[in-house]
Design a protein around this motif. Sequence first.
Motif, PDB file in Angstrom:
ATOM      1  N   PRO A   4      -3.572  -6.263   7.044  1.00 48.02           N
ATOM      2  CA  PRO A   4      -2.222  -6.692   7.498  1.00 48.02           C
ATOM      3  C   PRO A   4      -1.415  -6.642   6.061  1.00 48.02           C
ATOM      4  N   GLY A   5      -1.783  -7.218   5.400  1.00 44.93           N
ATOM      5  CA  GLY A   5      -0.971  -7.365   3.876  1.00 44.93           C
ATOM      6  C   GLY A   5      -0.413  -5.643   3.382  1.00 44.93           C
ATOM      7  N   GLN A   6      -1.250  -4.864   3.467  1.00 44.46           N
ATOM      8  CA  GLN A   6      -1.000  -3.685   3.326  1.00 44.46           C
ATOM      9  C   GLN A   6      -0.029  -3.026   3.946  1.00 44.46           C
ATOM     10  N   ASP A   7      -0.148  -3.545   5.408  1.00 45.35           N
ATOM     11  CA  ASP A   7       0.804  -2.867   6.292  1.00 45.35           C
ATOM     12  C   ASP A   7       2.199  -3.458   5.826  1.00 45.35           C
ATOM     13  N   LEU A   8       2.223  -4.455   5.362  1.00 46.26           N
ATOM     14  CA  LEU A   8       3.713  -5.073   4.975  1.00 46.26           C
ATOM     15  C   LEU A   8       4.333  -3.980   3.984  1.00 46.26           C
ATOM     16  N   ILE A   9       3.494  -3.659   2.943  1.00 46.17           N
ATOM     17  CA  ILE A   9       3.909  -2.828   1.834  1.00 46.17           C
ATOM     18  C   ILE A   9       4.352  -1.489   2.547  1.00 46.17           C
TER      19      ILE A   9
END
Length: 851
Positions: free
Chosen positions: A549-554
């Motif tokens: 999910p953190g990479q989805d933010l990027i």
Amino acid sequence: MPHATPFTLAVNPKIPQRLARLEELANDLWYSWDRSTRSLFSRLHPGLWGAVGHNPKAFLKRVDESLLLKAAEDQVFLANYNSILSAYDSYHGEPVRTETPGGLNPYDEVAYFCFEFGFHESFPIYSGGLGILAGDHCKAASDLRLPLIGVGLLYRQGYFFQTIDNHGNQQVTYTSSDFEDLPVVPVLNANGSEVRIVVDLPQRKVMVKVWRAKIGHVTLYLLDTDLQENSADDRDITHQLYGGDGTNRIEQEIILGIGGVRALRELGIKPTIWHINEGHAAFMMLERMRGLVQQGLDFPSALEAVAANTVFTTHTAVPAGHDHFSADMMSTYFSSFHHELGATREEFMGLGWDPDTHDFNMTDLAVRVSRFHNGVSKIHGSVSAHICRDLWPHIEPEENPMAYITNGVHVPTFLAQEWADLFDRYLGYEWRNNMSDPEFWLRIDAIPDHLFWSVRQSLKSQMLYGIRARLAKQNLRNRGSEAHLDRLLKFTDPLNPNMLTLGFARRFATYKRATLLFEDLDWLRRIVLDQERPVMIIFSGKAHPADVPGQDLIRRISEVERMPEFEGQILLVEDYDLRLARRLVAGVDVWLNSPVYPLEASGTSGMKAGINGTLNLSVLDGWWGEGYNGKNGWAIKPGLENMASAQRDKEESKEFYETLQDHVVPLYYARDKLGYSPGWVKMAKNSMMSLLPRYNAARMVGEYAAKFYVSASRQGTRYADNDFNGAKRVAAWKAYVRKVWGGVAIRRLDTPLKRISFGEGLKLQVAAKLNGLQPEDVVVELLICRKIKSATLCEFKHFRFGFTGVTQSDEHLFALDLTPDLCGKLDYYIRLYPYQPLLTHPFEMGMMIWL
Ligand SMILES: *Cc1c(COP(=O)(O)O)cnc(C)c1O
């Protein structure tokens, strides 16, 4: 040459005699906050300086001999070199203060354990906030001459480098450090050979090498398993920071905690205060207990003796964020440890047992075997007190021993050079000695506005310049066109830094809600794309490689960045590190932070911004909950905690949009004929005046010393003196209290009056069944609640009952004469708890009986 064998040969320049001390400068992390030292290296060869990642030691090994020879004849260079050496020598040579800070004894020494340390981008053994805080703690301790040593791990690869492709995918690259290039040296023993210590892991022994880094007056010891003597798997234990699986994590924590204690023993270092920064290092206490048990102490006494001088700082506001290990894993790694502690297996597992998750929780271990514990902001202290409430079952979280010490940042590291120069001129050099004096900092108000503003603009230009370079590199690598780059860089003109610029840079963890401003893109368009008053937003940060999910933010930020209308006004810059952080916090106009309350333990990037006159626009969480004063930035009030998260995001994003459009944008663009907004400058000055004296690391370390270190040292001595007599007495006393506590009871003897007149007294009397305890083993106490403001909050006044005698039926009588000095309707309570003067905290046993 596909079939040729490459032989490698390093040719290091010979440093000319006159510049011999460059090596000393390169081996002392003093350079991580002394910018003139870094410039000295950089000016020798700016290109090489960049290529070696601003690493002085690596630089010195690669720089052309001819450049050094030239510099050794260059009067300007030599003058600069000598003035730096003189500053260096006076910093290091300053006599040791006879009065150690905070009232510590001359023999006191703090051992500070942490999983990561962030000093400078050239020393990649940190990932983010926690490490940088630990680095700042060491730096401030050095400034204060606080006797402190650090203990950590030397990672071959540290944390990863980040690139972001055209689709917003984070790419992760790990680079191995050559330790010869890092500011570390192997620790040698008396006969000149490298120190090795041994740590036991299941069915094997692991050898650990100890390195030393110098941070001004502070020494940091770093442990490393990448040795030929070890198996390939064991060599990898210290390979990456936060890189491995659960097995790797527990092995790293064993190396740090157990290996760390053994390393200090081996080096003959005898700390009197032990501080673990976050729970990763909590096995340290087990090894110390084992040492005491080997000396003949029993398990409970060893526990008390170790806990008495141990400080534990927690940084996580999410229970799931605390490290924990399964019972199986603990059996594998600690199968016989309980024998060595003289404990049963249950007692051993009980040290970290978490009944909710049925596993071994490092935070629980850390709290149970330390007597000083804290969160890192006022809000987080309270959150932590609630998270850990079950460790003191009968104590209300508001009263339990979980305290707080709010974080701070190392000002010389994070305050831009231009500000330091301006302070030298307007406040005098002594601003460095008045770091935590709020009165002193009011002098900032007298700095002429136009000068103040020109510093802000100059820092913004430098930041834009740096951003352009990074974006250009990014574009080239991603095979973007020139035209695309031009569009991207359209508004980042360092010569025209006049567009209101917001910055958001930190770890991309979901609770930090990097994309909160994208909740309503139409509204965002109206704000950002305004023709007269445009806005730019710069994003940067890494997501942990396992955090999908953190990479989805990027990806989401990248997607919005690429929307044609936002091009050039929403920017995503890759590879957030300390260097980029220093530039961004000082260079943007507004620093955004949008965490989900109350999950931001403290946050420190906003402090770095605020001390540079960058205005914070943040949710009132973490440090900003106490830093915000109504005049030094803007605050977003968090929605109710039990609100559904989608609704809460909506509400809070609305607050962000409204604050931006109604306050931030109009104030920034209310420029007078000199080209700046007087109201903005005033607010920026308020930010610096209010935040510098409070959110600096010297204040933080001073608070640790005054609140914890001094008492920890004293408790340590009280418990250890006379063959651990104090520890034994407390342990035996606690065991007895626990045994009889179930039979302790209390009842009231006098008839409660409903009404008295002011000035009249009350005579209260209770009878307690102590079940074998003595009257001096307990405190009987009355609490009067004084309502503060809202009618729900109490401020308590405490009154102790005195022991008056024993009844025939063996009840103990306690009495109190009370003349209330308050009028109105008062609530009061009566309670009894076990007490004895050797305790560190009156409620550390977590037992209480309320009437
Ligand atoms: C200060 C800093 C952090 C911490 O930022 P928060 O906003 O407190 O999470 C993380 N990374 C770097 C490089 C920093 O300098």
